[in-house]
Design a protein around this motif. Structure first.
Motif, PDB file in Angstrom:
ATOM      1  N   SER A 112     -10.158  -6.147  -4.280  1.00 24.61           N
ATOM      2  CA  SER A 112      -8.839  -5.985  -4.912  1.00 24.61           C
ATOM      3  C   SER A 112      -8.859  -4.817  -5.896  1.00 24.61           C
ATOM      4  O   SER A 112      -7.919  -4.019  -5.954  1.00 24.61           O
ATOM      5  CB  SER A 112      -8.428  -7.263  -5.638  1.00 24.61           C
ATOM      6  OG  SER A 112      -8.215  -8.310  -4.736  1.00 24.61           O
ATOM      7  N   LEU A 113      -9.949  -4.708  -6.660  1.00 26.46           N
ATOM      8  CA  LEU A 113     -10.075  -3.595  -7.601  1.00 26.46           C
ATOM      9  C   LEU A 113     -10.238  -2.264  -6.867  1.00 26.46           C
ATOM     10  O   LEU A 113      -9.683  -1.241  -7.283  1.00 26.46           O
ATOM     11  CB  LEU A 113     -11.269  -3.831  -8.526  1.00 26.46           C
ATOM     12  CG  LEU A 113     -11.082  -4.937  -9.579  1.00 26.46           C
ATOM     13  CD1 LEU A 113     -12.358  -5.136 -10.370  1.00 26.46           C
ATOM     14  CD2 LEU A 113      -9.921  -4.602 -10.512  1.00 26.46           C
ATOM     15  N   VAL A 114     -11.016  -2.277  -5.760  1.00 26.85           N
ATOM     16  CA  VAL A 114     -11.164  -1.056  -4.961  1.00 26.85           C
ATOM     17  C   VAL A 114      -9.814  -0.644  -4.384  1.00 26.85           C
ATOM     18  O   VAL A 114      -9.443   0.535  -4.404  1.00 26.85           O
ATOM     19  CB  VAL A 114     -12.193  -1.264  -3.832  1.00 26.85           C
ATOM     20  CG1 VAL A 114     -12.250  -0.036  -2.923  1.00 26.85           C
ATOM     21  CG2 VAL A 114     -13.572  -1.535  -4.407  1.00 26.85           C
ATOM     22  N   SER A 115      -9.072  -1.621  -3.890  1.00 25.94           N
ATOM     23  CA  SER A 115      -7.729  -1.352  -3.354  1.00 25.94           C
ATOM     24  C   SER A 115      -6.816  -0.763  -4.433  1.00 25.94           C
ATOM     25  O   SER A 115      -6.057   0.185  -4.182  1.00 25.94           O
ATOM     26  CB  SER A 115      -7.122  -2.645  -2.809  1.00 25.94           C
ATOM     27  OG  SER A 115      -5.753  -2.499  -2.550  1.00 25.94           O
ATOM     28  N   ASN A 132     -10.222   8.116   2.322  1.00 22.40           N
ATOM     29  CA  ASN A 132      -9.674   7.998   0.963  1.00 22.40           C
ATOM     30  C   ASN A 132      -8.160   7.901   0.957  1.00 22.40           C
ATOM     31  O   ASN A 132      -7.561   7.652  -0.092  1.00 22.40           O
ATOM     32  CB  ASN A 132     -10.099   9.197   0.122  1.00 22.40           C
ATOM     33  CG  ASN A 132     -11.594   9.240  -0.115  1.00 22.40           C
ATOM     34  OD1 ASN A 132     -12.254   8.211  -0.052  1.00 22.40           O
ATOM     35  ND2 ASN A 132     -12.131  10.423  -0.361  1.00 22.40           N
ATOM     36  N   GLY A 133      -7.532   8.109   2.112  1.00 21.46           N
ATOM     37  CA  GLY A 133      -6.075   8.099   2.210  1.00 21.46           C
ATOM     38  C   GLY A 133      -5.535   6.713   2.536  1.00 21.46           C
ATOM     39  O   GLY A 133      -6.166   5.689   2.241  1.00 21.46           O
ATOM     40  N   PRO A 134      -4.370   6.669   3.169  1.00 21.12           N
ATOM     41  CA  PRO A 134      -3.751   5.382   3.527  1.00 21.12           C
ATOM     42  C   PRO A 134      -4.646   4.498   4.387  1.00 21.12           C
ATOM     43  O   PRO A 134      -4.620   3.272   4.257  1.00 21.12           O
ATOM     44  CB  PRO A 134      -2.491   5.805   4.285  1.00 21.12           C
ATOM     45  CG  PRO A 134      -2.162   7.155   3.746  1.00 21.12           C
ATOM     46  CD  PRO A 134      -3.475   7.806   3.467  1.00 21.12           C
ATOM     47  N   ALA A 135      -5.453   5.110   5.262  1.00 20.62           N
ATOM     48  CA  ALA A 135      -6.351   4.317   6.115  1.00 20.62           C
ATOM     49  C   ALA A 135      -7.352   3.538   5.264  1.00 20.62           C
ATOM     50  O   ALA A 135      -7.619   2.353   5.511  1.00 20.62           O
ATOM     51  CB  ALA A 135      -7.086   5.233   7.095  1.00 20.62           C
ATOM     52  N   GLY A 136      -7.911   4.204   4.248  1.00 17.65           N
ATOM     53  CA  GLY A 136      -8.844   3.536   3.357  1.00 17.65           C
ATOM     54  C   GLY A 136      -8.174   2.437   2.541  1.00 17.65           C
ATOM     55  O   GLY A 136      -8.722   1.343   2.379  1.00 17.65           O
ATOM     56  N   ALA A 137      -6.975   2.719   2.055  1.00  9.61           N
ATOM     57  CA  ALA A 137      -6.232   1.704   1.286  1.00  9.61           C
ATOM     58  C   ALA A 137      -5.927   0.484   2.147  1.00  9.61           C
ATOM     59  O   ALA A 137      -6.024  -0.659   1.680  1.00  9.61           O
ATOM     60  CB  ALA A 137      -4.933   2.312   0.746  1.00  9.61           C
ATOM     61  N   CYS A 138      -5.586   0.724   3.413  1.00 13.04           N
ATOM     62  CA  CYS A 138      -5.340  -0.387   4.342  1.00 13.04           C
ATOM     63  C   CYS A 138      -6.603  -1.219   4.539  1.00 13.04           C
ATOM     64  O   CYS A 138      -6.556  -2.450   4.546  1.00 13.04           O
ATOM     65  CB  CYS A 138      -4.872   0.144   5.700  1.00 13.04           C
ATOM     66  SG  CYS A 138      -3.120   0.518   5.782  1.00 13.04           S
ATOM     67  N   ALA A 144      -9.780  -7.482   1.221  1.00 14.35           N
ATOM     68  CA  ALA A 144      -9.490  -8.351   0.073  1.00 14.35           C
ATOM     69  C   ALA A 144      -8.706  -9.583   0.516  1.00 14.35           C
ATOM     70  O   ALA A 144      -9.072 -10.724   0.182  1.00 14.35           O
ATOM     71  CB  ALA A 144      -8.713  -7.574  -0.985  1.00 14.35           C
ATOM     72  N   GLY A 145      -7.632  -9.347   1.265  1.00 16.57           N
ATOM     73  CA  GLY A 145      -6.831 -10.476   1.758  1.00 16.57           C
ATOM     74  C   GLY A 145      -7.620 -11.369   2.696  1.00 16.57           C
ATOM     75  O   GLY A 145      -7.498 -12.600   2.653  1.00 16.57           O
ATOM     76  N   GLY A 146      -8.466 -10.764   3.530  1.00  9.82           N
ATOM     77  CA  GLY A 146      -9.264 -11.539   4.483  1.00  9.82           C
ATOM     78  C   GLY A 146     -10.244 -12.468   3.798  1.00  9.82           C
ATOM     79  O   GLY A 146     -10.400 -13.632   4.201  1.00  9.82           O
TER      80      GLY A 146
END
Length: 232
Positions: A112-115, A132-138, A144-146
């Protein structure tokens, strides 16, 4: 620099990730994952209690991942007591499963903190590397959710399949035996469910940020230049 729309979405996603982090920490530290009603079966059988008299033998129990409490009703009034899961009680439970629930939530806190950090990064600038872009955020939101889902599912399995409430109620009870009449998932459990839902919302926001909306172009009037215009 990312556009205003993309900035807003990632700023919102970072806020949701941070809220998810807070929710998991609060849920782990609060002893209200489960509540229930417990019947002192030994006491009720001794006096052959009928339905109206059973009220004198029905107590309450509540617990979380680390501590809890109960009210024993064995016919002589209620006796309150508190207990801790570690280090002794956990040996009477499904130790591996209980420890795994805590580990899953700790890993979820980390992701969660990494996100949160990755969403902030994408709100400020466009990263050069795809990870580092949207792919990494996803990826970090999904992880985290998993892990929260794994923790919630494992806790439900401990309660329903391994009779967690009954084991806790009868811990160090040498004379009386308690049976579970009713058990309910409480606020902290649903807080974890909300945390997993928050990361699912983040995945949706990040997906929307990748949509390229068509730009509105204004038509410019065509200028016809004639030979007479050039002369003047």
């Amino acid at each position: 620099m990312p556009g205003c729309f993309k900035k807003t979405l990632f700023a919102l996603a970072s806020l949701i990730s941070f809220v998810s982090f807070i929710l998991i920490v609060v849920a782990m530290g609060t002893p209200k994952w489960m509540t229930g009603k417990i019947l002192c079966k030994t006491g009720a059988d001794l006096v052959n209690a009928t339905d109206p008299e059973l009220v004198k033998f029905i107590g309450e129990i509540y617990y979380g991942l680390f501590r809890g409490g109960k009210i024993r009703q064995c016919g002589l009034g209620g006796r309150r007591s508190k207990f801790t899961i570690f280090p002794h009680m956990v040996k009477k439970l499904n130790t591996g499963l209980h420890v795994m629930i805590i580990i899953f939530l700790c890993v979820a806190i980390f992701f969660s903190l990494v996100s949160f950090g990755f969403c902030i990064l994408n709100a400020i600038k466009v990263p050069y590397r795809a990870i580092n872009g949207p792919a990494g955020a996803c990826l970090w939101n999904f992880l985290a959710g998993g892990f929260v889902v794994l923790a919630v599912t494992s806790f439900m399995a401990a309660v329903k399949l391994h009779h967690l409430t009954e084991r806790i109620a009868n811990f160090r009870e040498n004379v009386f035996r308690f049976v579970i009449l009713e058990e309910r998932f409480e606020d902290c459990f649903w807080i974890c469910v909300a945390s997993a839902t928050a990361h699912a919302v983040n995945l949706l926001l990040i997906a929307i940020s990748g949509i390229h909306f068509p730009k509105i172009k204004t038509k410019t009037e065509e200028v016809n230049v004639t030979a007479e215009d050039i002369m003047y």
